[in-house]
Scaffold this active site. Structure first.
Site, PDB file in Angstrom:
ATOM      1  N   LYS A  29      -2.228  45.959  54.490  1.00 18.47           N
ATOM      2  CA  LYS A  29      -3.606  46.570  54.690  1.00 18.47           C
ATOM      3  C   LYS A  29      -3.314  47.223  56.228  1.00 18.47           C
ATOM      4  O   LYS A  29      -2.690  46.459  57.083  1.00 18.47           O
ATOM      5  CB  LYS A  29      -4.731  45.645  54.666  1.00 18.47           C
ATOM      6  CG  LYS A  29      -4.890  44.693  55.500  1.00 18.47           C
ATOM      7  CD  LYS A  29      -5.424  44.736  56.987  1.00 18.47           C
ATOM      8  CE  LYS A  29      -5.608  43.589  57.615  1.00 18.47           C
ATOM      9  NZ  LYS A  29      -5.463  43.661  59.067  1.00 18.47           N
ATOM     10  N   ASP A 156      -9.209  37.657  55.322  1.00 22.48           N
ATOM     11  CA  ASP A 156      -8.558  39.041  54.826  1.00 22.48           C
ATOM     12  C   ASP A 156      -8.160  38.997  53.353  1.00 22.48           C
ATOM     13  O   ASP A 156      -7.663  39.683  53.018  1.00 22.48           O
ATOM     14  CB  ASP A 156      -7.408  39.384  55.677  1.00 22.48           C
ATOM     15  CG  ASP A 156      -8.021  39.891  57.244  1.00 22.48           C
ATOM     16  OD1 ASP A 156      -8.933  40.074  57.339  1.00 22.48           O
ATOM     17  OD2 ASP A 156      -6.928  40.172  57.994  1.00 22.48           O
TER      18      ASP A 156
HETATM   19  O1  C5P Z   1      -9.866  33.799  58.346  1.00 28.41           O
HETATM   20  P1  C5P Z   1      -8.330  33.421  59.034  1.00 28.41           P
HETATM   21  O2  C5P Z   1      -8.190  32.062  58.963  1.00 28.41           O
HETATM   22  O3  C5P Z   1      -7.455  34.509  58.655  1.00 28.41           O
HETATM   23  O4  C5P Z   1      -8.870  33.832  60.510  1.00 28.41           O
HETATM   24  C1  C5P Z   1      -7.905  33.436  61.470  1.00 28.41           C
HETATM   25  C2  C5P Z   1      -8.320  33.282  62.956  1.00 28.41           C
HETATM   26  O5  C5P Z   1      -8.794  34.470  63.492  1.00 28.41           O
HETATM   27  C3  C5P Z   1      -9.687  32.243  63.094  1.00 28.41           C
HETATM   28  O6  C5P Z   1      -9.296  31.076  63.194  1.00 28.41           O
HETATM   29  C4  C5P Z   1     -10.532  32.943  63.777  1.00 28.41           C
HETATM   30  O7  C5P Z   1     -10.008  32.457  65.285  1.00 28.41           O
HETATM   31  C5  C5P Z   1     -10.054  34.406  63.963  1.00 28.41           C
HETATM   32  N1  C5P Z   1     -11.246  35.259  63.278  1.00 28.41           N
HETATM   33  C6  C5P Z   1     -12.271  35.662  64.000  1.00 28.41           C
HETATM   34  N2  C5P Z   1     -13.237  36.140  63.325  1.00 28.41           N
HETATM   35  C7  C5P Z   1     -13.107  36.732  61.903  1.00 28.41           C
HETATM   36  C8  C5P Z   1     -11.658  36.475  61.410  1.00 28.41           C
HETATM   37  C9  C5P Z   1     -10.712  35.859  62.069  1.00 28.41           C
HETATM   38  O8  C5P Z   1     -12.500  35.067  65.118  1.00 28.41           O
HETATM   39  N3  C5P Z   1     -13.946  37.412  61.488  1.00 28.41           N
END
Ligand code: C5P
Length: 322
Positions: A29, A156
């Protein structure tokens, strides 16, 4: 867990009684717009995330096995974890737990999406493994159940499952489908080495420490332009919101040479140049297929990136291919 062996090699060695397998193809993406709000109490950030799936794909093959293991092939295979920090392994564990079974499966990832590049490669593998295991195990999850597991895996991951174009609210996991006309021609400048998504969000918070960050909203002009499929209109809508990716200043702060990559693509005729998600991959919108090829050639000879890839959008979401 091991790295490198292919399931097809194991199948032929095993002869006619070979284990069953299912292969799913999943797209990368780009975030056409990524509006980021202030940090929430849980540490995440509320987003208005305009996701667009692009035609660079990983393939995840799930094969019956006696235990859970992950193998990876492809140029960047060595940079991909094969333990349970890999979202593909976690997807198998979560789905198995929901259905009271053991997560015994060999997951092979044929990796083509840049690793830690801001193109949701890890998320793609999570969504792909989930769909492949559901099919292999006959667990028959509906879309809602699969999307729920995806949201547990990462912000994501739901989008990797559905593909196309969508607006992600909340931390990006609450999706509304968007109309997107194609093909849009993109060029991706792949950097040497990745950027950590949490580190980029931390840098966003540090850079925003002395100002108040508004609640994130999508740009109506960007959404309209996506629906029109006209790259010049989309580029103008992005220019009107200063590029559209609120994480871009943070990625540039952590990796200043990315400014040269963006400049090289712009000089080669890109209509828009932006860091993809948390980076460090840079994304360039081209007027047409010929322009995309020229921009890719210019980027490759500029010395400002490791590799340039062309891809069309929108691309379909995760699908079983064999
Ligand atoms: O959701 P995911 O595990 O992919 O997110 C990885 C990191 O990215 C989270 O631990 C956070 O630090 C950051 N993040 C965030 N806000 C979001 C998505 C991700 O702060 N909406």
């Amino acid at each position: 867990m091991t790295s490198g062996s292919t399931p097809s090699a194991e199948r032929s060695a095993a002869g006619p009684a070979a284990a069953r397998s299912v292969t799913v193809r999943v797209p990368a993406k780009v975030n056409v717009q990524l509006a980021v709000g202030p940090p929430r109490p849980d540490g995440f950030h509320d987003l208005a995330n305009v996701f667009l799936a692009v035609g660079l794909y990983d393939e995840v093959t799930a094969t019956e096995a006696d235990d859970l293991r992950v193998t990876v092939s492809g140029r960047d295979a060595a940079a991909v974890p094969t333990d349970t920090t890999n979202l593909a392994a976690r997807a198998a564990q979560l789905l198995a737990a929901r259905h009271g079974r053991r997560p015994n499966v060999h997951l092979h990832i044929a990796k083509d999406i840049p690793v830690a590049g801001g193109m949701a490669g890890g998320s793609a593998d999570g969504a792909g493994a989930l769909l492949a295991c559901d099919e292999l195990w006959g667990t028959g999850s509906g879309t809602e159940e699969l999307l729920g597991v995806c949201a547990e895996l990462g912000s994501d991951v739901p989008f990797s499952l559905v593909g196309g174009a969508a607006l992600g609210r909340g931390r990006g996991e609450r999706l509304t489908a968007l109309s997107a006309k194609g093909p849009l021609h993109w060029v991706f400048a792949v950097a040497d080495g990745g950027l950590s998504t949490p580190a980029v969000y931390r840098e966003f918070d540090r850079l925003a420490a002395d100002r108040s960050v508004p609640e994130p909203d999508p740009s109506p002009a960007v959404l309209d332009a996506l629906g029109s499929g006209d790259p010049a209109t989309l580029a103008a809508a992005l220019a009107a919101i200063a590029g559209g990716n609120d994480l871009q200043p943070a990625a540039l702060s952590l990796r200043p040479p990315l400014a040269d990559t963006l400049g090289a693509g712009t000089a080669a005729g890109a209509l828009a140049a932006l860091v993809s998600g948390s980076g460090p991959t840079c994304a360039f919108l081209a007027a047409d297929e010929a322009a995309a090829a020229e921009i890719a050639a210019a980027l490759e000879s500029s010395g400002t990136c490791r590799q340039a890839r062309v891809a069309q959008a929108p691309a379909p979401g995760a699908e079983v291919v064999r």
